[in-house]
Design a protein around this motif. Structure first.
Motif, PDB file in Angstrom:
ATOM      1  N   TRP A  38      -8.140  68.384  11.702  1.00 14.27           N
ATOM      2  CA  TRP A  38      -8.281  68.656  13.130  1.00 14.27           C
ATOM      3  C   TRP A  38      -7.107  68.125  13.926  1.00 14.27           C
ATOM      4  CZ3 TRP A  38     -10.807  72.499  14.732  1.00 14.27           C
ATOM      5  CH2 TRP A  38     -11.960  72.924  14.093  1.00 14.27           C
ATOM      6  N   ARG A  39      -6.491  67.047  13.483  1.00 11.20           N
ATOM      7  CA  ARG A  39      -5.282  66.551  14.164  1.00 11.20           C
ATOM      8  C   ARG A  39      -4.145  67.559  14.023  1.00 11.20           C
ATOM      9  NH1 ARG A  39      -6.771  63.651  17.981  1.00 11.20           N
ATOM     10  NH2 ARG A  39      -7.358  61.534  17.522  1.00 11.20           N
ATOM     11  N   GLN A  40      -4.019  68.168  12.844  1.00  8.14           N
ATOM     12  CA  GLN A  40      -2.981  69.174  12.645  1.00  8.14           C
ATOM     13  C   GLN A  40      -3.254  70.414  13.492  1.00  8.14           C
ATOM     14  OE1 GLN A  40      -0.145  68.598  11.190  1.00  8.14           O
ATOM     15  NE2 GLN A  40      -0.845  66.567  10.594  1.00  8.14           N
ATOM     16  N   ILE A  41      -4.514  70.790  13.602  1.00  2.00           N
ATOM     17  CA  ILE A  41      -4.872  71.932  14.442  1.00  2.00           C
ATOM     18  C   ILE A  41      -4.567  71.619  15.898  1.00  2.00           C
ATOM     19  CG2 ILE A  41      -6.825  73.307  15.287  1.00  2.00           C
ATOM     20  CD1 ILE A  41      -7.930  73.164  12.390  1.00  2.00           C
ATOM     21  N   GLU A  42      -4.828  70.380  16.320  1.00  2.00           N
ATOM     22  CA  GLU A  42      -4.468  69.961  17.674  1.00  2.00           C
ATOM     23  C   GLU A  42      -2.967  70.117  17.896  1.00  2.00           C
ATOM     24  OE1 GLU A  42      -4.469  65.949  20.476  1.00  2.00           O
ATOM     25  OE2 GLU A  42      -5.115  65.824  18.393  1.00  2.00           O
ATOM     26  N   ARG A  43      -2.161  69.695  16.942  1.00  4.56           N
ATOM     27  CA  ARG A  43      -0.707  69.824  17.061  1.00  4.56           C
ATOM     28  C   ARG A  43      -0.283  71.283  17.122  1.00  4.56           C
ATOM     29  NH1 ARG A  43      -0.891  65.280  13.057  1.00  4.56           N
ATOM     30  NH2 ARG A  43      -0.456  63.442  14.324  1.00  4.56           N
ATOM     31  N   LEU A  44      -0.946  72.137  16.332  1.00  4.72           N
ATOM     32  CA  LEU A  44      -0.643  73.569  16.352  1.00  4.72           C
ATOM     33  C   LEU A  44      -0.954  74.157  17.724  1.00  4.72           C
ATOM     34  CD1 LEU A  44       0.153  76.245  15.061  1.00  4.72           C
ATOM     35  CD2 LEU A  44      -2.203  76.429  14.214  1.00  4.72           C
TER      36      LEU A  44
END
Length: 67
Positions: free
Chosen positions: A47-53
């Motif tokens: 979810w942190r990576q999705i936030e960054r995306l």
């Protein structure tokens, strides 16, 4: 730059943007925090990576090199 494991990450980012608009990044961060609180480090990282995306997609200019 976000690290994406598969196309589901992009699909989930697009879904959050559609549902939450400008608050999509906040929702992704909330989901990451909830996963962390449950002790699920894999979903926390995802979810942190999705936030960054989502933050990357919100930019109005290209980032990094262009070819």
């Amino acid at each position: 730059m976000p690290y994406l494991t598969d196309s589901a990450d992009v699909r989930d980012a697009a879904e959050l943007i559609e549902l939450f608009g400008d608050d999509a990044g906040i929702e992704a961060a909330a989901r990451a925090d909830a996963s962390r609180n449950l002790g699920n480090h894999l979903h926390f990282c995802r979810w942190r990576q999705i936030e960054r995306l989502i933050l990357l997609l919100a930019q109005d200019r290209a980032l990094g090199t262009r070819h």
